[in-house]
Design an enzyme around this catalytic site. Structure first.
Site, short mmCIF file in Angstrom:
data_model
loop_
_atom_site.label_atom_id
_atom_site.label_comp_id
_atom_site.label_asym_id
_atom_site.label_seq_id
_atom_site.Cartn_x
_atom_site.Cartn_y
_atom_site.Cartn_z
CD GLU A 137 97.99 -52.83 -33.92
OE1 GLU A 137 98.06 -52.06 -34.89
OE2 GLU A 137 96.92 -53.05 -33.31
CG HIS A 144 94.42 -50.93 -35.69
ND1 HIS A 144 95.16 -51.17 -34.56
CD2 HIS A 144 93.32 -50.25 -35.25
CE1 HIS A 144 94.56 -50.68 -33.50
NE2 HIS A 144 93.43 -50.11 -33.90
NE ARG A 191 92.10 -52.25 -28.56
CZ ARG A 191 93.17 -51.57 -28.95
NH1 ARG A 191 93.09 -50.75 -29.98
NH2 ARG A 191 94.31 -51.71 -28.32
#
Length: 315
Positions: free
Chosen positions: A263, A283, A234
């Site tokens: 993001e 991601h 993360r």
């Protein structure tokens, strides 16, 4: 009972229908399912999609208190993701809303990308590709071998353990630090010892109050100048401004990063976009065709368990 799938699950509808039918079985007659084909982060739209549903299915779209407050019928929030820091879990607990996740669906995919990023960094794969396409040569692109090096695994849950086994297959020694030591044959050491002794640090912990910002300037300063940092866990675990500084000043040799404190898409000004010796991916660690099918099955198995009064994968 209404189930609202408020963002696409990256599975073709025909396949998804088969998974839903197999998971829910006879319970299908008691539910209606509404699918939304486009992802949105607009709160008003999320409320419109969710407000009449008893069960809401999301992936990694943020689902804050301001949305939850407008969903009075909600009984279950089914998160089609491993992490759940994008959900106000505290609100859900306060209002007896069950929150489940899909832990395990991306274990293989994420472990494989961790090794892929490491190979890309240590063998200069991206700059080598660029050089080859633009008339260049191997000059300045000498890499290093993994065999004989030490990988430090921070967090030895399922993904960390899978990554460790893959590193061992390359002939690497693996040492580990984890809040919970497991009987997995790994050599556990203190956090500072792992940071200091490893040629590669691979992060595999969730975001908690304890892990947020756990890799900052001090921790990066413990690493060898020849060491590489891999983060497929993360983003907020790492102070990415401090990481960019460590890369640009040669305090560490390289990094492979799939997760950020926002993001993607990342702005041009983001610290890691132009950092030296860095391979960054948007991601994508969890995203394989196989993992998406696994995720959908776990998700609707979770819903079936909830309907049966025995919720599973509750967070």
């Amino acid at each position: 009972m209404k189930i609202a799938v408020v963002e696409p699950l990256a599975v073709e509808k025909a396949q998804l229908d088969k998974i839903i039918s197999a998971s829910l079985g006879s319970s299908l007659k008691d539910v209606t399912i509404e699918h939304f084909a486009e992802r949105t982060t607009d709160e008003a739209e999320l409320i419109a999609r969710s407000k009449d549903a008893e069960i809401v299915v999301i992936g990694n779209v943020p689902f804050p208190r301001s949305v939850l407050e407008k969903c009075p019928r909600l009984k279950m929030l089914a998160v089609a993701f491993t992490g759940f820091d994008h959900v106000d879990v505290e609100y859900c607990h306060e209002h007896d809303i069950v929150v489940s996740n899909c832990s395990g669906y991306a274990t293989v995919a994420t472990a494989e990308l961790a090794i892929g990023l490491l190979l890309a960094v240590c063998r200069n794969i991206v700059p080598s590709d660029n050089a080859t396409r633009t008339g260049g040569t191997k000059a300045g692109l000498e890499g290093f071998e993994l065999s004989g090096k030490t990988m430090g695994i921070i967090g030895t849950g399922a993904i960390g353990s899978h990554t460790a086994r893959r590193a061992q297959a390359f002939g690497m020694k693996v040492i580990a630090f984890s809040r919970t030591k497991r009987d997995n044959g790994l050599e556990y050491k203190s956090f500072d010892e792992v940071m200091t002794e490893s040629d590669v640090i691979s992060l595999h912990v969730p975001v908690t109050a304890e892990t947020r910002g756990m890799i900052g300037a001090r921790e990066l300063g413990l690493m060898k100048k020849s060491a590489v940092l891999i983060n497929v866990a993360r983003g907020p675990i790492v102070d990415n401004t401090a990481l960019a500084d460590a890369l640009n000043t040669g305090k560490i040799a390289g990094a492979g990063i799939d997760v950020f404190d926002m993001e993607p898409p990342l702005p041009d000004s983001y610290s890691l976009v132009k950092a030296k010796n860095t391979v960054i991916t948007p991601h994508v660690a969890y995203a394989t065709a196989e993992s998406m099918l696994k995720r959908a099955k776990i998700e609707f198995d979770n819903i079936k368990a909830f309907l049966d009064g025995a919720p599973t994968n509750v967070v």
